[in-house]
Write a protein that holds these residues in place. Structure first.
Motif, PDB file in Angstrom:
ATOM      1  N   ASP A   8       0.858  -1.185   0.000  1.00  0.00           N
ATOM      2  CA  ASP A   8       0.000   0.000   0.000  1.00  0.00           C
ATOM      3  C   ASP A   8       0.889   1.228   0.000  1.00  0.00           C
ATOM      4  O   ASP A   8       1.916   1.247   0.666  1.00  0.00           O
ATOM      5  CB  ASP A   8      -0.923   0.006   1.230  1.00  0.00           C
ATOM      6  CG  ASP A   8      -2.073   0.989   1.079  1.00  0.00           C
ATOM      7  OD1 ASP A   8      -1.820   2.209   1.081  1.00  0.00           O
ATOM      8  OD2 ASP A   8      -3.225   0.543   0.969  1.00  0.00           O
ATOM      9  N   ASP A   9       0.503   2.264  -0.741  1.00  0.00           N
ATOM     10  CA  ASP A   9       1.362   3.440  -0.844  1.00  0.00           C
ATOM     11  C   ASP A   9       1.182   4.419   0.314  1.00  0.00           C
ATOM     12  O   ASP A   9       1.863   5.448   0.368  1.00  0.00           O
ATOM     13  CB  ASP A   9       1.134   4.159  -2.178  1.00  0.00           C
ATOM     14  CG  ASP A   9      -0.301   4.634  -2.354  1.00  0.00           C
ATOM     15  OD1 ASP A   9      -1.215   3.946  -1.879  1.00  0.00           O
ATOM     16  OD2 ASP A   9      -0.512   5.689  -2.977  1.00  0.00           O
ATOM     17  N   HIS A  10       0.292   4.119   1.243  1.00  0.00           N
ATOM     18  CA  HIS A  10       0.089   4.996   2.410  1.00  0.00           C
ATOM     19  C   HIS A  10       0.769   4.390   3.643  1.00  0.00           C
ATOM     20  O   HIS A  10       0.297   3.374   4.179  1.00  0.00           O
ATOM     21  CB  HIS A  10      -1.400   5.195   2.679  1.00  0.00           C
ATOM     22  CG  HIS A  10      -2.121   5.908   1.578  1.00  0.00           C
ATOM     23  ND1 HIS A  10      -1.929   7.243   1.314  1.00  0.00           N
ATOM     24  CD2 HIS A  10      -3.010   5.458   0.659  1.00  0.00           C
ATOM     25  CE1 HIS A  10      -2.684   7.600   0.281  1.00  0.00           C
ATOM     26  NE2 HIS A  10      -3.342   6.529  -0.129  1.00  0.00           N
ATOM     27  N   PRO A  11       1.873   4.989   4.113  1.00  0.00           N
ATOM     28  CA  PRO A  11       2.612   4.442   5.259  1.00  0.00           C
ATOM     29  C   PRO A  11       1.752   4.269   6.510  1.00  0.00           C
ATOM     30  O   PRO A  11       1.891   3.278   7.230  1.00  0.00           O
ATOM     31  CB  PRO A  11       3.714   5.486   5.493  1.00  0.00           C
ATOM     32  CG  PRO A  11       3.899   6.136   4.163  1.00  0.00           C
ATOM     33  CD  PRO A  11       2.532   6.177   3.555  1.00  0.00           C
ATOM     34  N   LEU A  12       0.847   5.209   6.763  1.00  0.00           N
ATOM     35  CA  LEU A  12       0.019   5.106   7.961  1.00  0.00           C
ATOM     36  C   LEU A  12      -0.929   3.915   7.881  1.00  0.00           C
ATOM     37  O   LEU A  12      -1.172   3.247   8.895  1.00  0.00           O
ATOM     38  CB  LEU A  12      -0.784   6.400   8.164  1.00  0.00           C
ATOM     39  CG  LEU A  12      -0.004   7.610   8.661  1.00  0.00           C
ATOM     40  CD1 LEU A  12      -0.925   8.827   8.772  1.00  0.00           C
ATOM     41  CD2 LEU A  12       0.636   7.322  10.030  1.00  0.00           C
ATOM     42  N   LEU A  13      -1.443   3.648   6.693  1.00  0.00           N
ATOM     43  CA  LEU A  13      -2.330   2.499   6.547  1.00  0.00           C
ATOM     44  C   LEU A  13      -1.546   1.202   6.709  1.00  0.00           C
ATOM     45  O   LEU A  13      -2.019   0.265   7.353  1.00  0.00           O
ATOM     46  CB  LEU A  13      -3.033   2.538   5.191  1.00  0.00           C
ATOM     47  CG  LEU A  13      -4.194   1.523   5.079  1.00  0.00           C
ATOM     48  CD1 LEU A  13      -5.384   2.161   4.389  1.00  0.00           C
ATOM     49  CD2 LEU A  13      -3.766   0.270   4.340  1.00  0.00           C
ATOM     50  N   ASP A  35       4.388  -0.037  -3.471  1.00  0.00           N
ATOM     51  CA  ASP A  35       3.841  -0.064  -4.834  1.00  0.00           C
ATOM     52  C   ASP A  35       3.846  -1.487  -5.379  1.00  0.00           C
ATOM     53  O   ASP A  35       4.362  -2.412  -4.745  1.00  0.00           O
ATOM     54  CB  ASP A  35       4.617   0.866  -5.764  1.00  0.00           C
ATOM     55  CG  ASP A  35       6.104   0.548  -5.810  1.00  0.00           C
ATOM     56  OD1 ASP A  35       6.478  -0.629  -5.639  1.00  0.00           O
ATOM     57  OD2 ASP A  35       6.902   1.486  -6.024  1.00  0.00           O
ATOM     58  N   GLY A  36       3.274  -1.633  -6.577  1.00  0.00           N
ATOM     59  CA  GLY A  36       3.166  -2.953  -7.172  1.00  0.00           C
ATOM     60  C   GLY A  36       4.496  -3.572  -7.532  1.00  0.00           C
ATOM     61  O   GLY A  36       4.685  -4.781  -7.389  1.00  0.00           O
ATOM     62  N   GLN A  37       5.437  -2.756  -7.985  1.00  0.00           N
ATOM     63  CA  GLN A  37       6.752  -3.294  -8.331  1.00  0.00           C
ATOM     64  C   GLN A  37       7.437  -3.847  -7.090  1.00  0.00           C
ATOM     65  O   GLN A  37       8.126  -4.871  -7.142  1.00  0.00           O
ATOM     66  CB  GLN A  37       7.635  -2.218  -8.971  1.00  0.00           C
ATOM     67  CG  GLN A  37       8.967  -2.755  -9.492  1.00  0.00           C
ATOM     68  CD  GLN A  37       8.799  -3.817 -10.547  1.00  0.00           C
ATOM     69  OE1 GLN A  37       8.110  -3.608 -11.544  1.00  0.00           O
ATOM     70  NE2 GLN A  37       9.418  -4.979 -10.348  1.00  0.00           N
ATOM     71  N   LEU A  51      -0.632 -11.879  -0.179  1.00  0.00           N
ATOM     72  CA  LEU A  51      -0.326 -10.485  -0.482  1.00  0.00           C
ATOM     73  C   LEU A  51      -1.570  -9.667  -0.199  1.00  0.00           C
ATOM     74  O   LEU A  51      -2.592  -9.833  -0.868  1.00  0.00           O
ATOM     75  CB  LEU A  51       0.098 -10.338  -1.943  1.00  0.00           C
ATOM     76  CG  LEU A  51       0.312  -8.907  -2.447  1.00  0.00           C
ATOM     77  CD1 LEU A  51       1.429  -8.215  -1.671  1.00  0.00           C
ATOM     78  CD2 LEU A  51       0.600  -8.898  -3.940  1.00  0.00           C
ATOM     79  N   LEU A  52      -1.494  -8.797   0.806  1.00  0.00           N
ATOM     80  CA  LEU A  52      -2.595  -7.898   1.150  1.00  0.00           C
ATOM     81  C   LEU A  52      -2.324  -6.592   0.418  1.00  0.00           C
ATOM     82  O   LEU A  52      -1.423  -5.835   0.793  1.00  0.00           O
ATOM     83  CB  LEU A  52      -2.636  -7.696   2.667  1.00  0.00           C
ATOM     84  CG  LEU A  52      -3.848  -6.990   3.267  1.00  0.00           C
ATOM     85  CD1 LEU A  52      -5.145  -7.707   2.907  1.00  0.00           C
ATOM     86  CD2 LEU A  52      -3.701  -6.886   4.776  1.00  0.00           C
ATOM     87  N   MET A  53      -3.077  -6.301  -0.639  1.00  0.00           N
ATOM     88  CA  MET A  53      -2.656  -5.278  -1.599  1.00  0.00           C
ATOM     89  C   MET A  53      -3.741  -4.273  -1.960  1.00  0.00           C
ATOM     90  O   MET A  53      -4.892  -4.622  -2.186  1.00  0.00           O
ATOM     91  CB  MET A  53      -2.180  -5.980  -2.879  1.00  0.00           C
ATOM     92  CG  MET A  53      -1.694  -5.057  -3.969  1.00  0.00           C
ATOM     93  SD  MET A  53      -1.043  -5.967  -5.403  1.00  0.00           S
ATOM     94  CE  MET A  53      -2.543  -6.750  -6.014  1.00  0.00           C
ATOM     95  N   ASP A  54      -3.334  -3.002  -2.018  1.00  0.00           N
ATOM     96  CA  ASP A  54      -4.184  -1.943  -2.550  1.00  0.00           C
ATOM     97  C   ASP A  54      -4.100  -1.984  -4.074  1.00  0.00           C
ATOM     98  O   ASP A  54      -3.186  -2.591  -4.644  1.00  0.00           O
ATOM     99  CB  ASP A  54      -3.709  -0.593  -2.019  1.00  0.00           C
ATOM    100  CG  ASP A  54      -4.680   0.533  -2.354  1.00  0.00           C
ATOM    101  OD1 ASP A  54      -5.830   0.249  -2.743  1.00  0.00           O
ATOM    102  OD2 ASP A  54      -4.278   1.706  -2.234  1.00  0.00           O
ATOM    103  N   GLY A  59       3.315   4.115 -10.055  1.00  0.00           N
ATOM    104  CA  GLY A  59       4.148   3.214 -10.843  1.00  0.00           C
ATOM    105  C   GLY A  59       3.351   1.998 -11.278  1.00  0.00           C
ATOM    106  O   GLY A  59       2.314   2.105 -11.939  1.00  0.00           O
ATOM    107  N   VAL A  60       3.805   0.835 -10.876  1.00  0.00           N
ATOM    108  CA  VAL A  60       3.085  -0.405 -11.161  1.00  0.00           C
ATOM    109  C   VAL A  60       1.917  -0.520 -10.186  1.00  0.00           C
ATOM    110  O   VAL A  60       2.119  -0.644  -8.973  1.00  0.00           O
ATOM    111  CB  VAL A  60       4.012  -1.627 -11.028  1.00  0.00           C
ATOM    112  CG1 VAL A  60       3.230  -2.913 -11.271  1.00  0.00           C
ATOM    113  CG2 VAL A  60       5.183  -1.531 -12.005  1.00  0.00           C
TER     114      VAL A  60
END
Length: 211
Positions: A8-13, A35-37, A51-54, A59-60
């Protein structure tokens, strides 16, 4: 031990998710990426289960990363956790074969339960996402045959669409879990799909099963 990577691109999350998961017995967060990469790179360098993913990452993005990871590491369960519930995105993501799709307003208890279900091979859809999926399938294409599925396979496919596990299907039909797995392998082959989520999607789209 269920080994999890958070993307996830949000550090707090990411920190919030890690705090929720680190106190759960049998669950270990082994890496965090933004990020995805980063998710792809982790998959190339270490072993993990989920993989727990947004989806919306720079980027990717999650959709692109999901395609790569599903293709190269099919044993990794991808559990999407996102705010994006657009009809198009839901359908695109489910078509690549993710294990689950949850919205970020999910409570911690449901998240933990979903992780365990994904680890055990059960597909997960939040109620809101299910509604979006049904919207996509309002005008399914019609076919004249059932792709060669037997009566028993159609019966099992009905349970798959309802979200039943292999054990639940076996109990309902008085057959073993191994027999259920064998039937599912045949169903996947005949429908040209890779997993139960894709099988359920195709069954509904082709009107094998009425919702």
């Amino acid at each position: 031990m269920i080994r999890i990577v958070i993307a996830d691109d949000h550090p707090l999350l990411r920190e919030g998710l890690r705090r929720i998961l680190q106190f759960e017995e049998g669950i270990e967060v082994v890496a965090e990426v933004g990020d995805g990469q980063g998710a792809i790179n982790v998959a190339r360098n270490m072993s993990f289960d989920i993989l727990l993913m947004d989806l919306n990452m720079p980027g990717v993005n999650g959709l692109e990363a999901g395609r790569v990871i599903r293709r190269e590491w099919p044993n990794i369960g991808i559990l999407v956790l996102t705010v994006d519930d657009s009809d198009e995105k839901v359908f695109q993501v489910l078509q690549i074969g993710v294990a689950g799709y949850l919205l970020k307003d999910v409570d911690s208890k449901t998240l933990i339960q979903s992780i365990h279900k994904v680890y055990n091979g059960e597909p997960i859809l939040s109620p809101a996402v299910t509604g979006k999926l049904l919207g996509q399938l309002t005008h399914p294409s019609r076919v004249k045959n059932t792709c060669g599925l037997s009566e028993r396979e159609m019966e099992i496919l009905h349970y798959v669409v309802r979200g039943s596990s292999n054990r639940e299907i076996g109990t309902a039909l008085f057959i073993s879990e191994k027999t259920v797995k064998n039937h599912l392998s045949s169903i996947y082959r005949k429908l040209s799909v890779e997993d139960r989520t894709q099988a359920a999607l195709k069954a509904v789209k082709l009107e094998f099963i009425k919702l």
